[in-house]
Write a protein that holds these residues in place. Structure first.
Motif, short mmCIF file in Angstrom:
data_model
loop_
_atom_site.label_atom_id
_atom_site.label_comp_id
_atom_site.label_asym_id
_atom_site.label_seq_id
_atom_site.Cartn_x
_atom_site.Cartn_y
_atom_site.Cartn_z
N SER A 220 35.24 35.66 -45.40
CA SER A 220 35.56 34.92 -46.43
C SER A 220 34.38 33.99 -46.69
N ILE A 221 34.24 33.31 -45.81
CA ILE A 221 33.23 32.28 -45.94
C ILE A 221 31.86 32.73 -46.23
N ILE A 222 31.43 33.69 -45.58
CA ILE A 222 30.38 34.23 -45.71
C ILE A 222 29.83 34.91 -47.12
N MET A 223 31.20 35.18 -47.57
CA MET A 223 31.04 35.81 -49.05
C MET A 223 31.05 34.82 -50.00
N VAL A 224 31.59 33.38 -49.66
CA VAL A 224 31.20 32.28 -50.57
C VAL A 224 29.81 32.05 -50.49
N PHE A 225 29.32 31.88 -49.38
CA PHE A 225 27.95 31.51 -49.31
C PHE A 225 26.98 32.61 -49.98
N SER A 226 27.41 33.93 -49.82
CA SER A 226 26.58 35.14 -50.65
C SER A 226 26.75 34.73 -52.06
N GLY A 227 27.85 34.23 -52.65
CA GLY A 227 27.90 34.21 -54.23
C GLY A 227 27.13 33.02 -54.51
N LEU A 228 26.78 32.09 -53.61
CA LEU A 228 25.98 30.71 -54.08
C LEU A 228 24.19 31.48 -54.03
N VAL A 229 24.03 32.54 -53.12
CA VAL A 229 22.54 32.59 -53.26
C VAL A 229 22.16 33.83 -53.74
N PHE A 230 23.06 34.92 -53.82
CA PHE A 230 22.71 36.18 -54.61
C PHE A 230 23.34 36.30 -56.00
N LYS A 231 22.57 36.56 -57.22
CA LYS A 231 23.14 36.56 -58.41
C LYS A 231 23.26 38.16 -58.56
N PRO A 232 22.18 39.31 -58.67
CA PRO A 232 22.55 40.37 -59.22
C PRO A 232 23.94 40.94 -58.63
N VAL A 233 24.68 41.63 -59.37
CA VAL A 233 25.79 42.21 -59.28
C VAL A 233 25.68 43.37 -57.98
N TRP A 234 24.42 44.10 -58.23
CA TRP A 234 24.31 45.08 -57.20
C TRP A 234 24.25 44.45 -55.93
N GLN A 235 23.72 43.12 -55.73
CA GLN A 235 23.64 42.28 -54.51
C GLN A 235 24.99 42.18 -53.84
N GLY A 236 25.79 41.73 -54.85
CA GLY A 236 27.12 41.26 -54.58
C GLY A 236 27.85 42.57 -53.90
N TYR B 180 16.68 29.28 -50.28
CA TYR B 180 16.60 30.01 -48.85
C TYR B 180 17.70 30.98 -48.88
N ARG B 181 17.67 32.14 -49.38
CA ARG B 181 18.75 33.18 -49.22
C ARG B 181 18.56 33.82 -48.03
N TYR B 182 17.46 33.73 -47.10
CA TYR B 182 17.48 34.24 -45.99
C TYR B 182 18.64 33.86 -44.88
N LEU B 183 18.69 32.59 -45.22
CA LEU B 183 19.96 31.92 -44.54
C LEU B 183 21.26 32.74 -44.46
N PHE B 184 21.58 33.33 -45.46
CA PHE B 184 22.65 34.00 -45.57
C PHE B 184 22.65 35.08 -44.21
N PHE B 185 21.52 35.77 -43.98
CA PHE B 185 21.68 36.71 -42.68
C PHE B 185 21.71 36.11 -41.40
N LEU B 186 21.04 34.71 -41.64
CA LEU B 186 21.16 33.94 -40.26
C LEU B 186 22.59 33.63 -39.83
N ILE B 187 23.34 33.20 -40.98
CA ILE B 187 24.81 32.69 -41.08
C ILE B 187 25.48 33.71 -40.52
N PHE B 188 25.31 35.13 -41.39
CA PHE B 188 26.10 36.20 -41.11
C PHE B 188 25.99 36.65 -39.62
N ALA B 189 24.78 36.82 -38.78
CA ALA B 189 24.70 37.09 -37.70
C ALA B 189 25.45 36.03 -36.56
N VAL B 190 25.30 34.81 -37.00
CA VAL B 190 26.16 33.81 -36.34
C VAL B 190 27.65 33.97 -36.10
N PHE B 191 28.22 34.38 -37.37
CA PHE B 191 29.58 34.51 -37.60
C PHE B 191 30.07 35.85 -36.76
N ILE B 192 29.15 36.91 -36.78
CA ILE B 192 29.51 38.01 -35.94
C ILE B 192 29.62 37.95 -34.64
#
Length: 325
Positions: free
Chosen positions: A57-73, A28-40
């Motif tokens: 920093s917390i949102i980047m931890v979550f990003s690291g969990l759900v996005f694997k390609p380096v370009w996405q990071g 459920y990678r789309y949760l990243f954008f939802l959580i990101f919007a809530v944090f903003i």
């Protein structure tokens, strides 16, 4: 043989499964954008006038969990850096290097978490590949039971799905079934490949294989937590307590072991053995029904019969029995 067993134990004790919660996050990678919007929103409306570096920093931890390609990071960390300064009370700093080091910090967080996830996934995949290869190699020690573990795994998964278990359970029981005869690595070739029926003494040696298999993988914590160890150890227990190695009965037998018991018996009865030709499909089904409530759990048998009623002999169509040595 025992040296190989020790080497396998040493390797497998260092392996573990990927935490199932992380797998859900990746799905459920789309949760990243939802959580990101809530944090903003929190940063902009709740903590106005404060620079919440830790929040991003917390949102980047979550990003690291759900996005694997380096370009996405890289893109995620750039996006977070930009938003962090857009919302910050002082705006963008005049020094470019400050922005650069902020981005590096966020990217480093992403990279560290992503590397841990990748390592966990690789460990799991290597473990599954290794155990599957080992199970297949055990099957191939006996030309009459080649692919037995794969067949049992398929039947067990079908039964589990019929009983309404979720995908996690079905995946676990499939692996447990692949490994159910793992202990036969410690049984002498002379007994495994003996022509004719076994003597009582030889049968007692065969009966040790669940415990041997259990001892091989008992240090894998996840196998203990998800019931795979119990499935390996107790798949020859019977409802009436006449099974082995512990003589468990009824509800004391783990459900995964009960399912594998039915799948194991069905494959054994429909496969060629060194001491007899395979029984007919109808005989195997009738025999399992006859032993419902004595050898096998009634609910498991009922689900198995439902699978049979739906699939009929087609259930054997992908069953592979080798006639090669």
């Amino acid at each position: 043989m025992w040296k190989k067993l020790k080497l396998f134990q040493t390797f497998i004790h260092k392996s573990d499964y990927l935490n199932s919660k992380i797998k859900v996050l990746i799905t459920y990678r789309y949760l990243f954008f939802l959580i990101f919007a809530v944090f903003i929103w929190i940063d902009f409306h709740v903590y106005t006038g404060r620079s919440l570096v830790g929040l991003y920093s917390i949102i980047m931890v979550f990003s690291g969990l759900v996005f694997k390609p380096v370009w996405q990071g890289i893109l995620q960390s750039i996006l977070v850096t930009i938003i962090r300064y857009v919302v910050a009370p002082d705006g963008f700093p005049s020094e470019v290097e400050v922005i650069f080091f902020q981005w590096i910090s966020y990217f480093a967080i992403w990279y560290a978490i992503s590397a841990l996830v990748r390592n966990s996934i690789e460990q799991k995949e290597n473990l599954v590949r290794m155990t599957t290869a080992l199970a297949n190699s055990i099957d191939k020690r006996d030309k009459y039971t080649a692919f037995h573990s794969s067949n049992v795994a398929r039947y067990a998964e079908l039964i589990a799905k019929e009983m309404g278990f979720d995908q996690k359970f079905c995946s676990e029981i499939k692996l447990a079934a692949q490994l159910h005869d793992l202990g036969k690595i410690g049984i002498p070739e002379s007994i495994l490949n003996k022509s004719g029926r076994l003597t009582q003494e030889e049968y007692e040696i065969i009966k040790t294989h669940p415990m041997i298999g259990y001892d091989i993988v008992k240090h894998i914590k996840t196998f203990s937590n998800n019931g795979i160890l119990d499935a390996i150890l107790y798949h020859h227990e019977r409802e009436d307590g006449s099974g082995y190695p512990s003589g468990l009965e009824g509800q004391k037998i783990p459900i995964k072991a009960k399912i594998i018991a039915v799948a194991d018996s069905f494959d054994a009865m429909t496969s060629n053995r060194r001491y007899r030709e395979n029984n007919s499909f109808s005989f195997a089904v009738k025999e399992i029904l006859r032993c419902r409530g004595t050898h096998y759990d009634p609910a498991v048998v009922d689900s198995f019969i439902q699978v049979i009623d739906r699939k009929g002999t087609d259930i054997l169509n992908v069953k592979v029995i080798s006639d090669q040595g």
